[in-house]
Design an enzyme around this catalytic site. Structure first.
Site, short mmCIF file in Angstrom:
data_model
loop_
_atom_site.label_atom_id
_atom_site.label_comp_id
_atom_site.label_asym_id
_atom_site.label_seq_id
_atom_site.Cartn_x
_atom_site.Cartn_y
_atom_site.Cartn_z
N HIS A 1 0.83 -1.20 0.00
CA HIS A 1 0.00 0.00 0.00
C HIS A 1 0.87 1.25 0.00
O HIS A 1 0.61 2.20 -0.76
CB HIS A 1 -0.92 0.01 1.23
N HIS B 1 0.96 -2.24 9.34
CA HIS B 1 2.36 -2.58 9.09
C HIS B 1 3.32 -2.03 10.15
O HIS B 1 2.99 -1.12 10.91
CB HIS B 1 2.81 -2.08 7.71
#
Length: 260
Positions: free
Chosen positions: A155, A215
């Protein structure tokens, strides 16, 4: 369409500010670092966007490269043909889309490969018991288990790279405001430009959401760094060379003819 013209003028003025375009990649880095710190300190409350099932993630981010190409391809063809309609010139400019797509594909596939070779399959999300029967993320998840490996943020990569790519390829709009275009091409060009800027807003917002909700810091910074590298090698190095797709037109169409 007067309102659209005003919006286009304001957007062009914004992107012509040297500090905005020249420092955009540093802005992404700052967002990634600050967002990661906030995530580690748990200072940001959970919101609608902390779920990967939010509508922007499902219908835009997960197919972000498709949206980028869908809007940028007709814009690139229409805007560049205003400067030069030769097949060779337009072919070279379209090659920029091919190169960018290749960078996107190679990077994302590399991220998947790294996660596969560095990961293991766990029977629970607490990662207590390893199931050695499954040796890939796909097979592990199909079996209903949990895969844990070094997950470089796709992303962070695609949202930063798409934004930098769009900003570079929409730069000719600054020279097309005064170009002699008929009403229909002008309207289409303006609408595409506004749509691309709306996509940029979504990409930057979702990049920020990724930074504060998902993340580890190293995963996001590495994904962002790959975006910078892909953009820098093309638009700051290779595209300045003769044997390349070349940069988007840098002068007004009338000046282009004078220098031909």
């Amino acid at each position: 369409m007067a309102a659209v013209d005003v919006i286009v003028d304001n957007l062009v003025t914004l992107w012509r500010i040297p500090a905005v375009k020249q420092n955009l990649h540093w802005i992404f880095l700052l967002i990634s670092v600050v967002g990661s710190v906030l995530k580690e300190l748990e200072l940001i409350p959970q919101t609608y966007f902390s779920s990967s099932k939010n509508v922007l993630n499902v219908y835009f981010v997960k197919v972000s490269w498709g949206w980028t190409l869908l809007l940028l391809t007709p814009f690139l063809l229409l805007s560049n043909s205003t400067f030069n309609r030769s097949v060779s010139f337009l072919g070279r400019r379209l090659l920029a889309l091919v190169v960018a797509t290749a960078i996107w594909y190679i990077c994302t596939e590399t991220f998947f490969y790294i996660e596969d070779v560095t990961g293991s399959c766990y029977e629970t999300d607490t990662m207590d018991v390893i199931n050695k029967e499954f040796t890939s993320k796909v097979s592990c998840r199909r079996a209903g288990f949990h895969w844990h490996g070094y997950d470089i943020s796709g992303h962070s990569f695609i949202l930063a790279y798409s934004t930098l790519f769009i900003v570079e390829e929409t730069a000719p709009m600054a020279f097309l405001k005064t170009a002699a275009l008929s009403s229909l091409p002008r309207m289409v060009l303006n609408l595409l430009y506004v749509a691309l800027n709306l996509i940029l807003i979504i990409w930057m917002w979702m990049f920020a959401c990724t930074s504060v909700y998902f993340h580890d810091m190293s995963h996001k910074l590495l994904g962002t760094a790959c975006a910078f590298l892909g953009w820098h090698v093309t638009y700051r190095v290779w595209y300045l060379k003769p044997l390349s797709p070349g940069l988007p037109p840098q002068r007004h169409p009338k000046e282009q003819k004078q220098h031909a």
